[in-house]
Write a protein that holds these residues in place. Sequence first.
Motif, PDB file in Angstrom:
ATOM      1  N   LEU A  29       6.839  10.581  10.225  1.00 60.32           N
ATOM      2  CA  LEU A  29       6.041   9.543  10.862  1.00 60.32           C
ATOM      3  C   LEU A  29       6.800   8.228  10.759  1.00 60.32           C
ATOM      4  CD1 LEU A  29       2.561  10.268   9.220  1.00 60.32           C
ATOM      5  CD2 LEU A  29       3.329  11.011  11.482  1.00 60.32           C
ATOM      6  N   PRO A  30       7.080   7.558  11.868  1.00 57.68           N
ATOM      7  CA  PRO A  30       7.718   6.239  11.767  1.00 57.68           C
ATOM      8  C   PRO A  30       6.882   5.338  10.868  1.00 57.68           C
ATOM      9  CG  PRO A  30       7.627   6.979  14.043  1.00 57.68           C
ATOM     10  CD  PRO A  30       6.779   7.937  13.263  1.00 57.68           C
ATOM     11  N   THR A  31       7.513   4.771   9.847  1.00 54.55           N
ATOM     12  CA  THR A  31       6.758   4.017   8.842  1.00 54.55           C
ATOM     13  C   THR A  31       7.526   2.790   8.384  1.00 54.55           C
ATOM     14  OG1 THR A  31       5.706   6.043   8.022  1.00 54.55           O
ATOM     15  CG2 THR A  31       5.682   4.139   6.547  1.00 54.55           C
ATOM     16  N   LEU A  46       3.150  12.296   1.605  1.00 54.55           N
ATOM     17  CA  LEU A  46       3.500  12.465   3.015  1.00 54.55           C
ATOM     18  C   LEU A  46       5.010  12.608   3.216  1.00 54.55           C
ATOM     19  CD1 LEU A  46       1.152   9.806   4.705  1.00 54.55           C
ATOM     20  CD2 LEU A  46       0.652  12.179   4.064  1.00 54.55           C
ATOM     21  N   SER A  47       5.736  12.836   2.135  1.00 51.23           N
ATOM     22  CA  SER A  47       7.201  12.820   2.216  1.00 51.23           C
ATOM     23  C   SER A  47       7.767  13.944   3.079  1.00 51.23           C
ATOM     24  CB  SER A  47       7.808  12.889   0.809  1.00 51.23           C
ATOM     25  OG  SER A  47       7.413  14.084   0.145  1.00 51.23           O
ATOM     26  N   PRO A  78       6.345   8.862   4.309  1.00 54.55           N
ATOM     27  CA  PRO A  78       6.986   9.824   5.208  1.00 54.55           C
ATOM     28  C   PRO A  78       8.502   9.687   5.218  1.00 54.55           C
ATOM     29  CG  PRO A  78       5.081   8.834   6.257  1.00 54.55           C
ATOM     30  CD  PRO A  78       5.313   8.060   4.991  1.00 54.55           C
ATOM     31  N   LYS A  79       9.165  10.740   5.671  1.00 57.46           N
ATOM     32  CA  LYS A  79      10.626  10.763   5.745  1.00 57.46           C
ATOM     33  C   LYS A  79      11.141   9.563   6.538  1.00 57.46           C
ATOM     34  CE  LYS A  79      11.224  15.808   5.775  1.00 57.46           C
ATOM     35  NZ  LYS A  79      11.662  16.955   6.614  1.00 57.46           N
ATOM     36  N   ALA A 102       0.837  -1.193   0.000  1.00 56.75           N
ATOM     37  CA  ALA A 102       0.000   0.000   0.000  1.00 56.75           C
ATOM     38  C   ALA A 102       0.875   1.248   0.000  1.00 56.75           C
ATOM     39  CB  ALA A 102      -0.929   0.005   1.215  1.00 56.75           C
ATOM     40  N   TYR A 103       0.234   2.371  -0.268  1.00 58.34           N
ATOM     41  CA  TYR A 103       0.920   3.659  -0.270  1.00 58.34           C
ATOM     42  C   TYR A 103      -0.102   4.753   0.029  1.00 58.34           C
ATOM     43  CZ  TYR A 103      -1.085   3.529  -4.970  1.00 58.34           C
ATOM     44  OH  TYR A 103      -1.948   3.402  -6.029  1.00 58.34           O
TER      45      TYR A 103
END
Length: 248
Positions: free
Chosen positions: A160-162, A155-156, A186-187, A149-150
């Motif tokens: 957020l821990p991902t 959200l880059s 996310p980063k 999923a994405y």
Amino acid sequence: MSAKRLLLYFIPAAFLLAGLVVALSLYFLRPYPAEALAREAFQKAGGEERPYGFLLAPKAPKALLAFYPGGRVDPLAYAPVLAPLKAQGYAVALLKVPSGIALLGKERALEAARDFPGLPLIVGGHSLGGVAAAELAAREGLPLLLFAAYPEGDLSAQNLPTLALYGEEDGLLPPAEAREKAKRLPKGARVVFLPGLNHAGFGAYGPQRGDRPPKRPREALWREIGEEVLLFLESLGLSTPPPPQAVR
């Protein structure tokens, strides 16, 4: 041709077309039920049903993982992968969503979190369920777990821990497309492509239309997925964190 004769031709044709539309809708929208072994895994782990979903919870959980199913997939299908987390100290809620579509029940994770006030919340999801999870994680500032999923949006810029897991044999989200979509994560997101894994291999609900067959035994793949998820959860350092925004 008279109007009466035209009407005689039109009425049967209309009924035939309507029947065809209904048949196609039932075919393409039919649910993917959990296999018997998934239900057994849930029962063996001591799970219980709640209004918001199927809950697996130890006596003193470190955190709650609320997980959204893929489109029209029975949430119990993910029990073989996620039920072992209970023995590691994590509560897991396999969320029920309206009509099997997670986007119609995006707040369901927060409903589950109300059973655990003050407990850290992580949201996750498979396929379409991951889209719902990503939206909630971005809004509430929560750790995010994605299976094939994405995020719908970019959200880059967010921290957020991902953890995002993908299959190298995925026929619905091929690796090349997944790598491109992963730019929205996310980063610092951890992105892992698992060899031999297909789209449906994240759960136990049988083959999925448009998918490719897996190239490795699914039990081995489930163990690898579970190991990645556990490492991710442990990396969050949730022994004494402040309660997340979502359950304040």
